[in-house]
Scaffold this motif. Structure first.
Motif, short mmCIF file in Angstrom:
data_model
loop_
_atom_site.label_atom_id
_atom_site.label_comp_id
_atom_site.label_asym_id
_atom_site.label_seq_id
_atom_site.Cartn_x
_atom_site.Cartn_y
_atom_site.Cartn_z
N ALA A 298 0.83 -1.21 0.00
CA ALA A 298 0.00 0.00 0.00
C ALA A 298 0.87 1.26 0.00
N LYS A 299 2.03 1.19 0.67
CA LYS A 299 2.92 2.37 0.68
C LYS A 299 3.54 2.61 -0.69
N LYS A 300 3.69 1.53 -1.46
CA LYS A 300 4.33 1.66 -2.78
C LYS A 300 3.40 2.27 -3.82
N VAL A 301 2.09 2.11 -3.63
CA VAL A 301 1.13 2.55 -4.65
C VAL A 301 0.41 3.80 -4.16
N ALA A 302 0.50 4.86 -4.96
CA ALA A 302 -0.15 6.12 -4.57
C ALA A 302 -1.66 5.92 -4.52
N GLU A 303 -2.31 6.56 -3.55
CA GLU A 303 -3.77 6.44 -3.36
C GLU A 303 -4.23 5.00 -3.46
N SER A 304 -3.51 4.14 -2.77
CA SER A 304 -3.75 2.71 -2.94
C SER A 304 -5.08 2.28 -2.33
N ARG A 305 -5.65 1.26 -2.93
CA ARG A 305 -6.89 0.66 -2.40
C ARG A 305 -6.63 -0.84 -2.34
N VAL A 306 -5.69 -1.20 -1.45
CA VAL A 306 -5.22 -2.59 -1.39
C VAL A 306 -6.11 -3.42 -0.47
N VAL A 307 -6.47 -4.60 -0.95
CA VAL A 307 -7.13 -5.60 -0.11
C VAL A 307 -6.23 -6.83 -0.10
N CYS A 308 -6.01 -7.38 1.06
CA CYS A 308 -5.21 -8.59 1.19
C CYS A 308 -6.18 -9.77 1.23
N ALA A 309 -6.07 -10.67 0.25
CA ALA A 309 -7.01 -11.81 0.19
C ALA A 309 -6.42 -12.94 -0.63
N PHE A 310 -6.96 -14.11 -0.48
CA PHE A 310 -6.62 -15.31 -1.25
C PHE A 310 -5.26 -15.91 -0.88
N ASN A 311 -4.48 -15.26 -0.01
CA ASN A 311 -3.14 -15.80 0.25
C ASN A 311 -3.11 -16.79 1.41
N THR A 312 -4.25 -17.04 2.01
CA THR A 312 -4.28 -18.01 3.12
C THR A 312 -4.82 -19.37 2.68
N VAL A 313 -4.90 -19.59 1.36
CA VAL A 313 -5.33 -20.92 0.88
C VAL A 313 -4.29 -21.48 -0.08
N PRO A 314 -4.06 -22.79 -0.06
CA PRO A 314 -3.19 -23.39 -1.09
C PRO A 314 -3.92 -23.36 -2.43
N SER A 315 -3.19 -23.08 -3.49
CA SER A 315 -3.84 -22.97 -4.81
C SER A 315 -4.53 -24.28 -5.20
N GLU A 316 -4.06 -25.38 -4.66
CA GLU A 316 -4.63 -26.70 -5.02
C GLU A 316 -6.10 -26.84 -4.69
N VAL A 317 -6.61 -26.02 -3.77
CA VAL A 317 -8.03 -26.20 -3.40
C VAL A 317 -8.97 -25.40 -4.29
N LEU A 318 -8.43 -24.46 -5.06
CA LEU A 318 -9.31 -23.47 -5.68
C LEU A 318 -10.36 -24.07 -6.62
N PHE A 319 -9.94 -25.01 -7.47
CA PHE A 319 -10.91 -25.59 -8.42
C PHE A 319 -11.98 -26.41 -7.69
N ASN A 320 -11.57 -27.15 -6.66
CA ASN A 320 -12.56 -27.96 -5.92
C ASN A 320 -13.57 -27.07 -5.19
N VAL A 321 -13.08 -25.99 -4.62
CA VAL A 321 -13.99 -25.07 -3.91
C VAL A 321 -14.97 -24.46 -4.92
N PHE A 322 -14.47 -24.11 -6.09
CA PHE A 322 -15.34 -23.53 -7.12
C PHE A 322 -16.41 -24.54 -7.55
N GLU A 323 -15.98 -25.80 -7.74
CA GLU A 323 -16.94 -26.84 -8.15
C GLU A 323 -18.05 -27.00 -7.12
N ALA A 324 -17.69 -26.81 -5.84
CA ALA A 324 -18.67 -27.04 -4.74
C ALA A 324 -19.37 -25.75 -4.33
N ARG A 325 -19.31 -24.70 -5.16
CA ARG A 325 -19.73 -23.36 -4.70
C ARG A 325 -21.22 -23.24 -4.40
N ARG A 326 -22.03 -24.20 -4.90
CA ARG A 326 -23.48 -24.07 -4.65
C ARG A 326 -23.90 -24.74 -3.34
N LYS A 327 -22.96 -25.40 -2.67
CA LYS A 327 -23.28 -26.01 -1.37
C LYS A 327 -23.55 -24.91 -0.35
#
Ligand SMILES: NC(=O)c1ccc[n+]([C@@H]2O[C@H](COP(=O)([O-])OP(=O)(O)OC[C@H]3O[C@@H](n4cnc5c(N)ncnc54)[C@H](OP(=O)(O)O)[C@@H]3O)[C@@H](O)[C@H]2O)c1
Length: 214
Positions: A114-143
């Protein structure tokens, strides 16, 4: 939304694919070979194309920053002016061996970004999951019961956009407060990686937070 992907590796490649499948307009950028970006765009089977970091960023409503910490300055320079843009960052401030955080305790990668980018609008997200789960979570998204995904940031509008993207790929977005909270979520991401990659059950780890006593 128009989503620019800065860093099309394990995280950026998969998340960009899922954003496209969820109906967003995606530009994949920043890989060592252009062919890979074109292939990702083709295989996403959604509204996606390959571009330069500048092209990915310029008309985007939101950019996903998904590069190794050592590449942050390079990709930001290539992307051009990101002032006022919503930046969702899944990049963790790790050393070259990916064994230790190089920012911590009194700051976080997200705050340094955020300090590096002027007028930044930074959100920290997605970095607490292993990438290996992403497709499975997407497939199950209607649960009805979905895994949680924590996010933090200081700008309400950007957080709303991040929460929408988090929902679209199948997670339950959990707002954990201001960007400063990344000082806790970034070390938590390392704990998740340790459980995922050094445990016996492999990286298919998605977790859910529950509140007790309410
Ligand atoms: N993977 C995970 O499960 C995970 C989980 C949580 C957080 N994270 C964090 O997310 C961030 C991205 O991780 P990742 O696993 O997606 O990394 P990655 O697979 O290495 O992807 C990084 C991207 O940057 C590109 N790149 C690297 N050097 C480049 C250069 N010199 N010129 C142009 N492009 C270059 C890579 O190109 P190529 O495609 O050609 O290699 C790749 O597309 C990191 O900060 C990581 O700590 C990752």
């Amino acid at each position: 939304m128009r989503v620019g992907i800065l860093g099309s590796g394990l995280m950026g490649g998969k998340l960009g694919t899922l954003f496209a499948r969820a109906g967003h307009d995606v530009v994949f950028s920043y890989a060592r070979h252009k062919d890979k970006l074109a292939q990702l765009a083709r295989e996403s089977k959604g509204n996606a194309r390959a571009g330069t970091p500048r092209e990915a960023a310029q008309d985007a409503d939101v950019v996903l920053l998904a590069v190794h910490w050592s590449r942050i300055d390079d990709v930001l320079a290539q992307a051009g002016d990101l002032s006022g843009k919503v930046i969702v960052s899944c990049s963790l401030p790790l050393n070259v061996l990916n064994t230790e955080l190089v920012v911590g305790r009194t700051s976080s990668g997200a705050e340094e970004l955020a300090k590096k980018v002027a007028e930044s609008r930074v959100v920290c997200a997605f970095n607490t999951v292993p990438s290996e789960v992403l497709f499975n979570v997407f497939e199950a998204r209607r649960k009805t019961t979905k895994p949680s995904l924590v996010y933090c940031g200081d700008d309400a509008g950007s957080k709303k956009i991040a929460a929408e993207l988090i929902s679209d790929v199948g997670f339950d977005p959990l707002d954990v407060g201001p960007l400063q909270t990344a000082r806790y979520t970034e070390p938590f991401a390392l704990l998740v990686a340790q459980i995922a990659y050094e445990g016996s059950s492999g990286p298919e780890l998605a977790y859910r937070f529950e509140r007790f006593g309410k």
